[in-house]
Write a protein that holds these residues in place. Structure first.
Motif, PDB file in Angstrom:
ATOM      1  N   SER A 281       5.090  -2.224 -12.673  1.00 25.55           N
ATOM      2  CA  SER A 281       5.846  -2.226 -11.150  1.00 25.55           C
ATOM      3  C   SER A 281       7.236  -2.234 -11.354  1.00 25.55           C
ATOM      4  O   SER A 281       7.248  -1.421 -10.617  1.00 25.55           O
ATOM      5  CB  SER A 281       5.021  -3.857 -10.782  1.00 25.55           C
ATOM      6  OG  SER A 281       3.925  -4.111 -10.574  1.00 25.55           O
TER       7      SER A 281
ATOM      8  N   ALA B 246      -1.872  -3.335 -11.874  1.00 25.48           N
ATOM      9  CA  ALA B 246      -3.123  -2.947 -12.511  1.00 25.48           C
ATOM     10  C   ALA B 246      -2.774  -1.633 -13.613  1.00 25.48           C
ATOM     11  O   ALA B 246      -3.796  -2.637 -14.820  1.00 25.48           O
ATOM     12  CB  ALA B 246      -4.473  -2.841 -11.427  1.00 25.48           C
TER      13      ALA B 246
ATOM     14  N   ASP C 231      -0.162   5.974  -6.477  1.00 25.01           N
ATOM     15  CA  ASP C 231      -1.138   5.747  -6.254  1.00 25.01           C
ATOM     16  C   ASP C 231      -0.676   4.728  -5.171  1.00 25.01           C
ATOM     17  O   ASP C 231       0.627   4.681  -5.441  1.00 25.01           O
ATOM     18  CB  ASP C 231      -1.673   4.762  -6.837  1.00 25.01           C
ATOM     19  CG  ASP C 231      -3.240   4.632  -7.072  1.00 25.01           C
ATOM     20  OD1 ASP C 231      -3.498   4.516  -5.892  1.00 25.01           O
ATOM     21  OD2 ASP C 231      -4.093   4.913  -8.205  1.00 25.01           O
ATOM     22  N   LYS C 232      -1.306   3.592  -4.708  1.00 24.67           N
ATOM     23  CA  LYS C 232      -0.588   2.171  -3.514  1.00 24.67           C
ATOM     24  C   LYS C 232       0.458   1.764  -5.207  1.00 24.67           C
ATOM     25  O   LYS C 232      -0.155   1.349  -6.406  1.00 24.67           O
ATOM     26  CB  LYS C 232      -1.700   1.232  -3.808  1.00 24.67           C
ATOM     27  CG  LYS C 232      -2.858   2.001  -2.502  1.00 24.67           C
ATOM     28  CD  LYS C 232      -3.520   1.034  -2.033  1.00 24.67           C
ATOM     29  CE  LYS C 232      -4.342   1.773  -0.783  1.00 24.67           C
ATOM     30  NZ  LYS C 232      -5.556   0.709  -0.903  1.00 24.67           N
TER      31      LYS C 232
ATOM     32  N   THR D 126       0.795  -0.847  -5.137  1.00 22.67           N
ATOM     33  CA  THR D 126      -0.045  -2.317  -5.571  1.00 22.67           C
ATOM     34  C   THR D 126      -0.762  -2.719  -7.196  1.00 22.67           C
ATOM     35  O   THR D 126      -1.222  -3.188  -7.611  1.00 22.67           O
ATOM     36  CB  THR D 126      -0.161  -2.980  -4.619  1.00 22.67           C
ATOM     37  OG1 THR D 126      -0.696  -4.490  -4.980  1.00 22.67           O
ATOM     38  CG2 THR D 126      -1.888  -2.781  -4.129  1.00 22.67           C
ATOM     39  N   HIS D 127      -1.494  -1.628  -7.314  1.00 23.14           N
ATOM     40  CA  HIS D 127      -1.894  -0.465  -8.162  1.00 23.14           C
ATOM     41  C   HIS D 127      -1.226  -0.891  -9.883  1.00 23.14           C
ATOM     42  O   HIS D 127      -1.460  -0.502 -10.582  1.00 23.14           O
ATOM     43  CB  HIS D 127      -2.877   0.806  -7.687  1.00 23.14           C
ATOM     44  CG  HIS D 127      -3.741   0.104  -7.204  1.00 23.14           C
ATOM     45  ND1 HIS D 127      -4.253   1.909  -6.533  1.00 23.14           N
ATOM     46  CD2 HIS D 127      -5.000  -0.673  -6.106  1.00 23.14           C
ATOM     47  CE1 HIS D 127      -5.221   0.914  -5.987  1.00 23.14           C
ATOM     48  NE2 HIS D 127      -5.216  -0.243  -5.596  1.00 23.14           N
TER      49      HIS D 127
ATOM     50  N   ASP E  27       0.687  -1.243   0.077  1.00 18.86           N
ATOM     51  CA  ASP E  27       0.117  -0.466   0.375  1.00 18.86           C
ATOM     52  C   ASP E  27       1.699   1.455  -0.089  1.00 18.86           C
ATOM     53  O   ASP E  27       0.684   2.561   0.645  1.00 18.86           O
ATOM     54  CB  ASP E  27      -0.821  -0.077   1.098  1.00 18.86           C
ATOM     55  CG  ASP E  27      -1.776  -1.629   1.059  1.00 18.86           C
ATOM     56  OD1 ASP E  27      -2.826  -1.493   0.132  1.00 18.86           O
ATOM     57  OD2 ASP E  27      -2.551  -1.546   2.149  1.00 18.86           O
TER      58      ASP E  27
END
Length: 231
Positions: free
Chosen positions: A50, A43, A36-37, A39-40, A24
């Motif tokens: 990443s 996506a 943003d996070k 982990t996003h 997060d």
């Protein structure tokens, strides 16, 4: 993605540094041009987004990535005939299908793949930071087991077990050379962790401490032998 761990290798002193990045963490994601996070990022633009985000965060190059799903993680641990890990407290966790319970006892335990995954995933009794540290210890145990003499004959089993459950930009030859790196002697493994604070503004975020990020970047650059005029 469920766990983000960055590993740096130094051939000269045969060392590995493992950095756990809380999922997060509120960071700049170059692929979309805003924060943003972390982990996003996956996506938004897959594994490469990443990787690019982590490169930007620490100002370092990342040569290789390996993305495993739950099945691959279980298969790797099982192909190595299990790993020895310190379980911090008694754990009752659902299995990889979120059905049957996996029960773990506190203390130094020999874990199979399902049990190791349960330990890596559980988040009931501690924080994401502690979860990250558990995941580092599990990865450390996997590396140490893979580096042990008894595991040398299992490398083909490990690679075969991963099969379709892994995505990587490493060639088969590069994977073999990485394995040779491990089998030529047990490496010195050190863990590195980021500091930060929880924020619930507009949702939950982990706000990284800027000094911690800078210090971590310095550690990683030094380990990689990168001269850093920026710091």
């Amino acid at each position: 993605s469920d766990a983000l761990i960055l590993a740096t290798l130094n051939n000269k002193n045969k060392s590995i540094k493992l950095l756990s990045i809380p999922r997060d963490s509120y960071v700049y994601i170059p692929h979309v041009g805003h924060k943003d996070k972390i982990t996003h990022a996956h996506a938004f633009g897959g594994t490469y987004a990443s990787v690019e985000t982590i490169e930007e965060l620490f100002d370092i190059p990342i040569d290789y990535f390996v993305r495993l799903n739950f099945n691959a993680f279980i298969d790797v641990v099982d192909a190595l005939d299990g790993i020895e890990v310190e379980v911090p407290y008694n754990i009752l966790e659902k299995d990889e299908f979120d059905r049957n319970a996996v029960q773990l006892r506190q203390g130094l335990q020999q874990l199979d793949g399902r049990e190791a995954l349960a330990l890596a995933r559980t988040r009931k009794a501690d924080s994401d930071l502690e979860r990250g540290k558990r995941q580092q210890e599990i990865l450390k145990a996997i590396i140490l087991k893979a580096a042990s003499v008894s595991a040398v004959t299992k490398y083909d089993d490990v690679i075969e077990a991963i099969g379709d459950n892994m995505r990587t930009n490493m060639t088969f030859t590069e994977m073999k050379s990485f394995i040779a790196y491990l089998s030529s002697g047990i490496p010195n493994i050190e863990t590195v962790n980021l500091e930060g604070t929880d924020s619930w503004e507009g949702g939950y975020y982990f706000m990284l401490n800027e000094q911690s990020v800078q210090d971590t970047a310095d550690i990683l650059k030094s380990h990689l032998g990168i001269n850093s005029p920026n710091y």
